[in-house]
Design an enzyme around this catalytic site. Structure first.
Site, PDB file in Angstrom:
ATOM      1  N   ALA A   1      -3.170   0.938  13.197  1.00 14.57           N
ATOM      2  CA  ALA A   1      -4.379   1.072  12.468  1.00 14.57           C
ATOM      3  C   ALA A   1      -5.099   0.045  13.437  1.00 14.57           C
ATOM      4  O   ALA A   1      -6.739  -0.030  13.555  1.00 14.57           O
ATOM      5  CB  ALA A   1      -4.715   0.885  10.809  1.00 14.57           C
TER       6      ALA A   1
ATOM      7  N   LYS B   1       0.829  -1.109   0.137  1.00  5.61           N
ATOM      8  CA  LYS B   1       0.046   0.057   0.120  1.00  5.61           C
ATOM      9  C   LYS B   1       0.940   1.162   0.159  1.00  5.61           C
ATOM     10  O   LYS B   1       0.509   2.049  -0.723  1.00  5.61           O
ATOM     11  CB  LYS B   1      -0.963  -0.056   1.235  1.00  5.61           C
ATOM     12  CG  LYS B   1      -1.808   1.083   1.135  1.00  5.61           C
ATOM     13  CD  LYS B   1      -2.915   0.696   2.159  1.00  5.61           C
ATOM     14  CE  LYS B   1      -2.839   0.840   3.422  1.00  5.61           C
ATOM     15  NZ  LYS B   1      -2.010  -0.214   4.389  1.00  5.61           N
TER      16      LYS B   1
ATOM     17  N   ARG C   1       2.625   7.919   7.474  1.00  5.32           N
ATOM     18  CA  ARG C   1       3.208   7.715   8.983  1.00  5.32           C
ATOM     19  C   ARG C   1       4.689   7.484   9.333  1.00  5.32           C
ATOM     20  O   ARG C   1       5.260   6.974   8.151  1.00  5.32           O
ATOM     21  CB  ARG C   1       2.206   6.484   9.483  1.00  5.32           C
ATOM     22  CG  ARG C   1       0.856   6.799   9.634  1.00  5.32           C
ATOM     23  CD  ARG C   1       0.073   5.696  10.255  1.00  5.32           C
ATOM     24  NE  ARG C   1       0.048   4.508   9.147  1.00  5.32           N
ATOM     25  CZ  ARG C   1      -0.345   3.340   9.402  1.00  5.32           C
ATOM     26  NH1 ARG C   1      -0.528   2.817  10.696  1.00  5.32           N
ATOM     27  NH2 ARG C   1      -0.393   2.262   8.663  1.00  5.32           N
TER      28      ARG C   1
ATOM     29  N   LYS D   1       6.871  -7.469   9.934  1.00  6.60           N
ATOM     30  CA  LYS D   1       6.321  -6.651   8.693  1.00  6.60           C
ATOM     31  C   LYS D   1       7.431  -5.941   8.077  1.00  6.60           C
ATOM     32  O   LYS D   1       7.553  -5.736   6.949  1.00  6.60           O
ATOM     33  CB  LYS D   1       5.220  -5.622   9.280  1.00  6.60           C
ATOM     34  CG  LYS D   1       4.608  -4.916   8.266  1.00  6.60           C
ATOM     35  CD  LYS D   1       3.555  -4.150   8.836  1.00  6.60           C
ATOM     36  CE  LYS D   1       2.689  -3.374   7.599  1.00  6.60           C
ATOM     37  NZ  LYS D   1       3.407  -2.245   7.180  1.00  6.60           N
TER      38      LYS D   1
ATOM     39  N   PHE E   1      -3.622  -0.529   7.387  1.00  8.19           N
ATOM     40  CA  PHE E   1      -4.445  -1.899   7.070  1.00  8.19           C
ATOM     41  C   PHE E   1      -5.400  -1.773   5.837  1.00  8.19           C
ATOM     42  O   PHE E   1      -5.463  -0.975   4.997  1.00  8.19           O
ATOM     43  CB  PHE E   1      -4.956  -2.376   8.196  1.00  8.19           C
ATOM     44  CG  PHE E   1      -3.463  -2.882   9.031  1.00  8.19           C
ATOM     45  CD1 PHE E   1      -2.637  -3.801   8.642  1.00  8.19           C
ATOM     46  CD2 PHE E   1      -3.844  -2.562  10.481  1.00  8.19           C
ATOM     47  CE1 PHE E   1      -1.610  -4.071   9.409  1.00  8.19           C
ATOM     48  CE2 PHE E   1      -2.566  -2.849  11.305  1.00  8.19           C
ATOM     49  CZ  PHE E   1      -1.718  -3.683  10.735  1.00  8.19           C
TER      50      PHE E   1
ATOM     51  N   THR F   1       3.823   1.314  -0.952  1.00  9.36           N
ATOM     52  CA  THR F   1       4.763   1.610  -2.009  1.00  9.36           C
ATOM     53  C   THR F   1       3.910   2.099  -3.226  1.00  9.36           C
ATOM     54  O   THR F   1       4.230   2.805  -4.194  1.00  9.36           O
ATOM     55  CB  THR F   1       5.253   0.052  -2.626  1.00  9.36           C
ATOM     56  OG1 THR F   1       5.975  -0.481  -1.291  1.00  9.36           O
ATOM     57  CG2 THR F   1       6.005   0.020  -3.620  1.00  9.36           C
TER      58      THR F   1
ATOM     59  N   PHE G   1       2.320  -8.508  -9.510  1.00 15.29           N
ATOM     60  CA  PHE G   1       3.551  -9.369  -9.351  1.00 15.29           C
ATOM     61  C   PHE G   1       3.754 -10.151 -10.564  1.00 15.29           C
ATOM     62  O   PHE G   1       3.190 -10.582 -11.466  1.00 15.29           O
ATOM     63  CB  PHE G   1       3.412 -10.527  -8.018  1.00 15.29           C
ATOM     64  CG  PHE G   1       3.118  -9.663  -6.816  1.00 15.29           C
ATOM     65  CD1 PHE G   1       4.140  -9.978  -5.873  1.00 15.29           C
ATOM     66  CD2 PHE G   1       2.227  -8.706  -6.545  1.00 15.29           C
ATOM     67  CE1 PHE G   1       4.131  -9.291  -4.649  1.00 15.29           C
ATOM     68  CE2 PHE G   1       2.383  -8.149  -5.213  1.00 15.29           C
ATOM     69  CZ  PHE G   1       3.291  -8.531  -4.261  1.00 15.29           C
TER      70      PHE G   1
ATOM     71  N   TRP H   1       6.960  -1.210  -7.756  1.00 15.71           N
ATOM     72  CA  TRP H   1       7.946  -1.407  -7.081  1.00 15.71           C
ATOM     73  C   TRP H   1       9.129  -1.792  -8.058  1.00 15.71           C
ATOM     74  O   TRP H   1      10.519  -1.281  -8.008  1.00 15.71           O
ATOM     75  CB  TRP H   1       7.711  -3.029  -6.570  1.00 15.71           C
ATOM     76  CG  TRP H   1       8.924  -3.346  -5.726  1.00 15.71           C
ATOM     77  CD1 TRP H   1       9.003  -3.544  -4.346  1.00 15.71           C
ATOM     78  CD2 TRP H   1      10.160  -4.070  -5.955  1.00 15.71           C
ATOM     79  NE1 TRP H   1       9.944  -4.171  -3.901  1.00 15.71           N
ATOM     80  CE2 TRP H   1      10.742  -4.487  -4.941  1.00 15.71           C
ATOM     81  CE3 TRP H   1      10.539  -4.409  -7.179  1.00 15.71           C
ATOM     82  CZ2 TRP H   1      11.957  -5.041  -4.725  1.00 15.71           C
ATOM     83  CZ3 TRP H   1      11.970  -5.034  -7.273  1.00 15.71           C
ATOM     84  CH2 TRP H   1      12.465  -5.380  -5.968  1.00 15.71           C
TER      85      TRP H   1
END
Length: 551
Positions: free
Chosen positions: A270, A68, A91, A102, A298, A70, A378, A406
């Site tokens: 979150a 998200k 954030r 994570k 999230f 990214t 992906f 990415w």
């Protein structure tokens, strides 16, 4: 293939003075932290907000990751490439996930905010300031009780806890004050992670230094022997805490790999807090940029709901557009496909699991914003799977675009940027409920409309908490529901789009400084633990001082 940190370290950063000039930040408002980071003194910003706000949220997160942040960073770089004055508002990462499972929260690949290793580690010291302010209040509470307890604080009913910016399950429940009379009054307490501290939430919602001090003063730390609330103001603690936070309240300015200005400030989780960057950073970005992209943590059931119902309410923010980040892999996961088989073509699983994405689209629309779906591609995604998703969106009139941020940075999100620009609106976003109707109504509305629950069940402890809220006039505050991020229910194993379940509320905690009621559900912990193989095991520093292993 280069890792995220290797990509970031290979990039030549622009001087922060150049980034500030690009953003329109005056030199007298810039507080440099070295050559490539700075804070911005908002008292010296002489502009009024005029930009449009775009909220980036996502589907229910999966172990494979959706990217998200990214996506947000790459999309902002794409908007800049198209000639728009765009800015990031994200954030700050917590060391808990960085050292846990994570990883960092600075994007990835060629879609990052930099300097990545600084942002993910100590940055400008905001988390340390919040931890110090939080624990100063804890020390003042214990000292007051030790020194005669003039306020009559009941040690058994102190709700304020110490905090630490690390995942450490052994600190969830502790006893302090052992060792005899000179070492304090024994009390059972615990630690939260710094991102779950109410002071983090306060910093995230304060509009200026004066508002920060007032909110700190309103913190409820517990009850007296006769059941009356005690505040940090009663302990005369707000001045010292404000002094510790006077620099931290200023938003941090950095840059993306594409050279786009980025504010990184505030970091509440979150699933155990409200999950948004600071209101002051968002507002400041809107002063400088025509388009500001910000994130809610999230999935939309957690971050986006709290963004609209808490942050946008207090900040009087209008959301002009929304993006829901999804992956084909996430659809397979929501159909029950195990992580090690998500790379295999499975159109049937995509068809079954896409209901999770559809639910998130419906939810965001309930706040008056028509979202755009961004598919983060992906290499394992097949033509058949991608074609099914495109057809699904077309049949439902859902705006959708694929993205490869990415691998390609802003170049990989140009098509998405055009779709987002075509779907901006103003003056239409709104909240889901009216807090004046009471906490029970707020929880029931969120449970019914966002989680699709059939019922809300309160534990005996939660019912007692509810009565305390009503007795003390706290029943008209917005609600921040602490819930698992993996499901619309409070059971992380219920994937997809469950309906008819029961939301179990186990405690209601007044966060009177932040201005909301924290509703704890399920088994979500305010102090997470580390996994069997923590990410910290892979982090190292070479003889040249270069950090490796961050992701």
């Amino acid at each position: 293939m280069a890792t995220d940190v290797e990509i970031a370290q290979a990039h030549t950063l622009e001087p922060i003075t150049d980034i500030a000039a690009k953003a329109g930040v005056a030199e007298e408002a810039l507080i440099p932290y070295g050559k490539v980071m700075a804070k911005v003194d908002t008292t010296k910003v002489n502009k009024s907000a005029s930009g449009k706000l775009i909220l980036v949220t996502g589907v229910s997160p999966t172990p494979a990751g959706e990217g998200k942040s990214t996506m947000l960073i790459g999309l902002t770089d794409a908007l800049a490439k198209l000639g728009h004055n765009a800015m990031v508002a994200l954030r700050e990462p917590s060391l808990g996930p960085v050292m846990g499972i994570k990883g960092g929260a600075a994007g990835g690949g060629y879609s990052q905010v930099v300097p990545m290793e600084n942002i993910n580690l100590h940055f400008t010291g905001d988390f340390h300031a919040i931890t110090s302010a939080n624990n100063t209040l804890s020390a003042l509470i214990d000292n007051h009780i030790q020194q005669g307890n003039e306020l009559g604080i009941d040690p058994r009913r102190v709700t304020w806890q110490r905090c630490l910016d690390v995942n450490d399950r052994s600190l969830r429940n502790v006893v302090t004050g052992l060792g005899g009379p000179t070492n304090g009054v024994p009390a059972e307490t615990g630690f939260t992670i710094t991102a779950a501290s109410e002071i983090m939430a306060i910093l995230g919602l304060a509009t200026d230094l004066d508002d920060l001090k007032k909110r700190l003063s309103r913190i409820t730390i517990g009850l007296t022997y006769d059941g009356q609330p005690v505040t940090a103001g009663d302990l005369k603690a707000e001045g010292a805490m404000t002094a510790l936070l006077k620099e931290a309240i200023n938003p941090n300015l950095v840059q993306t790999l594409g050279g786009t200005p980025a504010f990184i400030h505030g970091g509440p989780f979150a699933n155990i807090a409200h999950g948004c960057n600071s209101l002051i950073a968002t507002r400041t970005a809107l002063n400088f940029a025509d388009l500001v992209l910000t994130e809610a943590g999230f999935g939309s059931d957690l971050g986006a709901e709290k963004f609209f119902d808490i942050k946008a309410r207090y900040g009087e923010l209008d959301v002009a557009g929304a993006v829901i980040v999804a992956t084909i892999r996430s659809m397979k996961h929501n159909a029950g496909v195990p992580k090690d088989r998500l790379s295999e073509e499975n159109v049937a699983a995509v068809r079954e699991g896409i209901v999770n994405l559809e639910r998130h689209v419906e939810n965001v629309a309930k706040f008056g914003v028509t979202p755009v779906v961004a598919i983060n591609l992906f290499t394992s995604d097949t033509d058949a799977e991608r074609q099914f998703v495109r057809q699904w969106a077309k049949e439902r009139g859902i705006k959708l675009a694929e993205s490869e941020v990415w691998a390609k940075g802003g170049d990989g999100a140009v098509d998405l940027a055009k779709v987002v620009l075509d779907n901006l609106a103003t003056g239409s976003s709104h909240q889901l409920y009216d807090p004046s109707d009471g906490v029970e109504n707020a929880i029931a509305t969120i449970a019914r409309e966002i989680y699709r629950a059939a019922d809300v069940q309160y534990s005996a402890a939660a019912l007692r908490d509810l009565q305390t809220l009503k007795d003390n006039g706290f029943d008209s505050l917005p609600v921040c529901i602490s819930k698992t991020q993996y499901s619309f229910s409070d059971d992380p194993t219920q994937l997809g789009a469950p309906t008819g379940h029961t939301l179990h509320v186990r405690n209601l905690i007044p966060r009177t400084g932040a201005g909301f009621i924290l509703a704890l559900t399920g088994d979500v912990m305010t102090m997470p633990g580390l996994p069997k193989t923590p990410a910290a095991n892979n982090i190292d520093v070479g003889d040249n001082g270069v950090v490796t292993g961050l992701f």
